[in-house]
Design a protein around this motif. Structure first.
Motif, mmCIF file in Angstrom:
data_model
loop_
_atom_site.group_PDB
_atom_site.id
_atom_site.type_symbol
_atom_site.label_atom_id
_atom_site.label_comp_id
_atom_site.label_asym_id
_atom_site.label_seq_id
_atom_site.Cartn_x
_atom_site.Cartn_y
_atom_site.Cartn_z
ATOM 1 N N ARG A 65 0.876 -1.185 0.000
ATOM 2 C CA ARG A 65 0.000 0.000 0.000
ATOM 3 C C ARG A 65 0.903 1.223 0.000
ATOM 4 N NH1 ARG A 65 -5.207 1.327 3.610
ATOM 5 N NH2 ARG A 65 -6.016 -0.190 2.116
ATOM 6 N N HIS A 66 0.585 2.165 -0.877
ATOM 7 C CA HIS A 66 1.431 3.361 -1.014
ATOM 8 C C HIS A 66 0.568 4.524 -1.479
ATOM 9 C CE1 HIS A 66 4.867 5.858 -2.168
ATOM 10 N NE2 HIS A 66 5.649 4.989 -1.556
ATOM 11 N N SER A 67 0.952 5.721 -1.142
ATOM 12 C CA SER A 67 0.162 6.901 -1.532
ATOM 13 C C SER A 67 0.329 7.255 -3.007
ATOM 14 C CB SER A 67 0.560 8.096 -0.666
ATOM 15 O OG SER A 67 1.941 8.347 -0.844
ATOM 16 N N ALA A 68 1.341 6.706 -3.664
ATOM 17 C CA ALA A 68 1.604 7.083 -5.061
ATOM 18 C C ALA A 68 0.900 6.125 -6.022
ATOM 19 C CB ALA A 68 3.095 7.073 -5.337
ATOM 20 N N PRO A 69 0.028 6.650 -6.903
ATOM 21 C CA PRO A 69 -0.546 5.779 -7.934
ATOM 22 C C PRO A 69 0.590 5.207 -8.786
ATOM 23 C CG PRO A 69 -1.654 7.921 -7.903
ATOM 24 C CD PRO A 69 -0.459 8.039 -7.004
ATOM 25 N N GLY A 70 0.560 3.928 -9.037
ATOM 26 C CA GLY A 70 1.623 3.313 -9.841
ATOM 27 C C GLY A 70 2.705 2.659 -9.016
ATOM 28 N N ALA A 71 2.682 2.812 -7.697
ATOM 29 C CA ALA A 71 3.751 2.240 -6.860
ATOM 30 C C ALA A 71 3.785 0.714 -6.972
ATOM 31 C CB ALA A 71 3.572 2.668 -5.402
ATOM 32 N N ALA A 72 2.617 0.093 -7.011
ATOM 33 C CA ALA A 72 2.577 -1.381 -7.089
ATOM 34 C C ALA A 72 3.077 -1.860 -8.450
ATOM 35 C CB ALA A 72 1.145 -1.876 -6.845
ATOM 36 N N LEU A 73 2.682 -1.172 -9.494
ATOM 37 C CA LEU A 73 3.153 -1.533 -10.843
ATOM 38 C C LEU A 73 4.672 -1.383 -10.926
ATOM 39 C CD1 LEU A 73 2.406 -2.188 -13.831
ATOM 40 C CD2 LEU A 73 2.326 0.276 -14.225
ATOM 41 N N PHE A 74 5.175 -0.288 -10.385
ATOM 42 C CA PHE A 74 6.615 0.000 -10.374
ATOM 43 C C PHE A 74 7.380 -1.154 -9.727
ATOM 44 C CE2 PHE A 74 10.232 1.790 -7.989
ATOM 45 C CZ PHE A 74 10.913 2.478 -8.979
ATOM 46 N N ASP A 82 11.191 -10.023 -8.736
ATOM 47 C CA ASP A 82 10.765 -11.370 -9.133
ATOM 48 C C ASP A 82 9.575 -11.823 -8.287
ATOM 49 O OD1 ASP A 82 12.684 -11.604 -11.078
ATOM 50 O OD2 ASP A 82 14.194 -12.367 -9.670
ATOM 51 N N ALA A 83 9.510 -11.349 -7.048
ATOM 52 C CA ALA A 83 8.392 -11.707 -6.164
ATOM 53 C C ALA A 83 7.081 -11.215 -6.786
ATOM 54 C CB ALA A 83 8.588 -11.058 -4.798
ATOM 55 N N PHE A 84 5.970 -11.940 -6.513
ATOM 56 C CA PHE A 84 4.676 -11.427 -6.982
ATOM 57 C C PHE A 84 4.281 -10.223 -6.131
ATOM 58 C CE2 PHE A 84 3.296 -14.568 -3.784
ATOM 59 C CZ PHE A 84 2.284 -13.900 -3.111
ATOM 60 N N VAL A 85 3.588 -9.285 -6.758
ATOM 61 C CA VAL A 85 3.203 -8.046 -6.072
ATOM 62 C C VAL A 85 1.684 -7.895 -6.137
ATOM 63 C CG1 VAL A 85 3.353 -5.521 -6.134
ATOM 64 C CG2 VAL A 85 5.409 -6.905 -6.525
ATOM 65 N N ILE A 86 1.090 -7.635 -4.978
ATOM 66 C CA ILE A 86 -0.350 -7.392 -4.883
ATOM 67 C C ILE A 86 -0.559 -5.948 -4.438
ATOM 68 C CG2 ILE A 86 -2.528 -8.102 -3.812
ATOM 69 C CD1 ILE A 86 -1.155 -10.368 -5.436
ATOM 70 N N ASN A 87 -1.359 -5.224 -5.190
ATOM 71 C CA ASN A 87 -1.663 -3.835 -4.857
ATOM 72 C C ASN A 87 -2.722 -3.784 -3.755
ATOM 73 O OD1 ASN A 87 -2.179 -1.127 -4.819
ATOM 74 N ND2 ASN A 87 -3.046 -1.015 -6.886
ATOM 75 N N ALA A 88 -2.348 -3.234 -2.614
ATOM 76 C CA ALA A 88 -3.298 -3.092 -1.495
ATOM 77 C C ALA A 88 -3.802 -1.651 -1.403
ATOM 78 C CB ALA A 88 -2.630 -3.521 -0.198
ATOM 79 N N GLY A 89 -3.737 -0.933 -2.530
ATOM 80 C CA GLY A 89 -4.182 0.461 -2.571
ATOM 81 C C GLY A 89 -3.026 1.365 -2.931
ATOM 82 N N ASP A 90 -3.104 1.969 -4.142
ATOM 83 C CA ASP A 90 -2.036 2.899 -4.563
ATOM 84 C C ASP A 90 -2.649 4.259 -4.882
ATOM 85 O OD1 ASP A 90 -3.254 1.792 -6.864
ATOM 86 O OD2 ASP A 90 -1.462 2.113 -8.092
ATOM 87 N N GLY A 91 -2.569 5.146 -3.921
ATOM 88 C CA GLY A 91 -3.104 6.500 -4.093
ATOM 89 C C GLY A 91 -4.550 6.455 -4.541
ATOM 90 N N THR A 92 -4.861 7.254 -5.570
ATOM 91 C CA THR A 92 -6.242 7.311 -6.071
ATOM 92 C C THR A 92 -6.462 6.332 -7.223
ATOM 93 O OG1 THR A 92 -5.570 9.086 -7.552
ATOM 94 C CG2 THR A 92 -6.533 9.752 -5.452
ATOM 95 N N HIS A 93 -5.517 5.406 -7.451
ATOM 96 C CA HIS A 93 -5.600 4.546 -8.631
ATOM 97 C C HIS A 93 -6.550 3.365 -8.431
ATOM 98 C CE1 HIS A 93 -3.575 1.207 -11.119
ATOM 99 N NE2 HIS A 93 -4.409 1.839 -11.908
#
Ligand code: CP
Length: 307
Positions: free
Chosen positions: A107-116, A122-133
């Motif tokens: 979880r991060h305040s910046a939209p796109g942080a999870a994609l980045f 290599d680890a899988f990444v799950i977006n738990a909320g990225d800013g207003t995205h």
């Protein structure tokens, strides 16, 4: 299902992919009802919850979900980490990955942080909320809850009330619900409605009292009180008067309709306390479903095995 490595948002999921998460989550409801609600599916895997923003529901339910699948969980706290000494997001994540983490929930305040991160780890990444995205697991658990009450999501009429412009929850719900064919409408003051939102296939309204009786699901969004005084709405009192879920408004809703809210709620602003605690409210069902849904997400992206 052959999933993408990461879950960044619902926008690019197909209806089949959405239903695979929901169907597996329904199966995990049965696991969670057992006297010992644990399966060995992710034994030996390690999941990191990397939260740069406050969370109660999402962080705790991801941790419980990982433990119910027998994964090891490591929780990162920004307040006590070397981020305080200026370490970047990428360096932080790479250092943690070097310790053999299989998956990162961020979880991060910046939209796109999870994609980045997903593009660099290599680890899988799950977006738990990225800013207003986006907040994809919230959108999926909301759809799971709706399906428990109304079997066919395609026939649903869903109304989302409030600050759609700043809401990652609204975006994830809109993407998911439109993909499976539900009708979605939003209702808010014009200042809280994003430009060209109609392009996402949603109807737009400003007068809640004229339309509230037409929907199966009424979802109130949290009013971000920090926006008071920014000119987006005149005052909390006026917001409640025009858009708050009050007992009087709820009486105009369909008999079998439900009330949802992603939490945390501002009682007495977007939802009155007696409405939040009423029989129509499924807010705690949403929270309960969050564990099963997040088990499904972790299972799928970690390549879990049924033993
Ligand atoms: N709905 C939701 O994301 O809640 P938290 O901020 O408590 O995780």
């Amino acid at each position: 299902m052959n999933p993408k490595k990461d879950l960044i948002g619902i926008e690019r999921l197909t209806a089949d992919e959405i239903y695979q998460y929901l169907d597996l989550a329904d199966n995990f409801i049965e696991v969670l009802a057992r006297p010992i609600p644990i399966v060995p599916a992710l034994r030996g895997k390690t999941v990191l919850t990397l939260f740069f923003e406050a969370s109660t529901r999402t962080q705790i339910s991801f941790s419980i979900a990982a433990k119910r699948l027998s994964a090891d969980v490591v929780s990162f706290s920004q307040a006590t980490s070397s981020v305080k000494k200026g370490e970047t997001l990428l360096d932080t994540a790479r250092n943690i990955e070097a310790m053999k983490v299989d998956g990162v929930v961020i979880r991060h305040s910046a939209p796109g942080a999870a994609l980045f991160l997903g593009q660099r780890l290599d680890a899988f990444v799950i977006n738990a909320g990225d800013g207003t995205h986006e907040h994809p697991t919230q959108g999926l658990l909301d759809m799971m809850t709706m399906r428990q009450h109304f079997r066919d999501l395609k026939k649903l009429k869903v109304l989302i009330i409030g600050d759609v412009t700043h809401s990652r929850v609204a975006r994830s719900n809109i993407f998911g619900l439109r993909t499976v064919g539900a009708r979605v409408a939003i209702c808010a003051p014009p200042t809280l409605i994003p430009l060209e939102i109609e392009n996402l296939g949603v109807e737009v309204y400003n007068n809640l009292d004229e339309i509230i009786g037409d929907f199966d699901v009424v979802m109130a969004l949290r009013i971000q009180l920090e926006r008071q005084g920014t000119g987006l709405f005149p005052s909390v009192r006026e917001y409640r008067a025009c858009y708050g879920l009050t007992k009087e408004r709820v009486m105009r809703m369909k008999a079998k309709s439900i009330i949802m809210h992603p939490g945390p709620t501002n009682r007495g602003v977007e939802i009155d306390p007696d409405v939040a605690d009423s029989k129509k409210s499924v807010i705690l069902e949403q929270v309960k479903n969050g564990v099963a849904l997040r088990m499904a997400v972790l299972f799928i992206h970690a390549g879990g095995k049924i033993e």
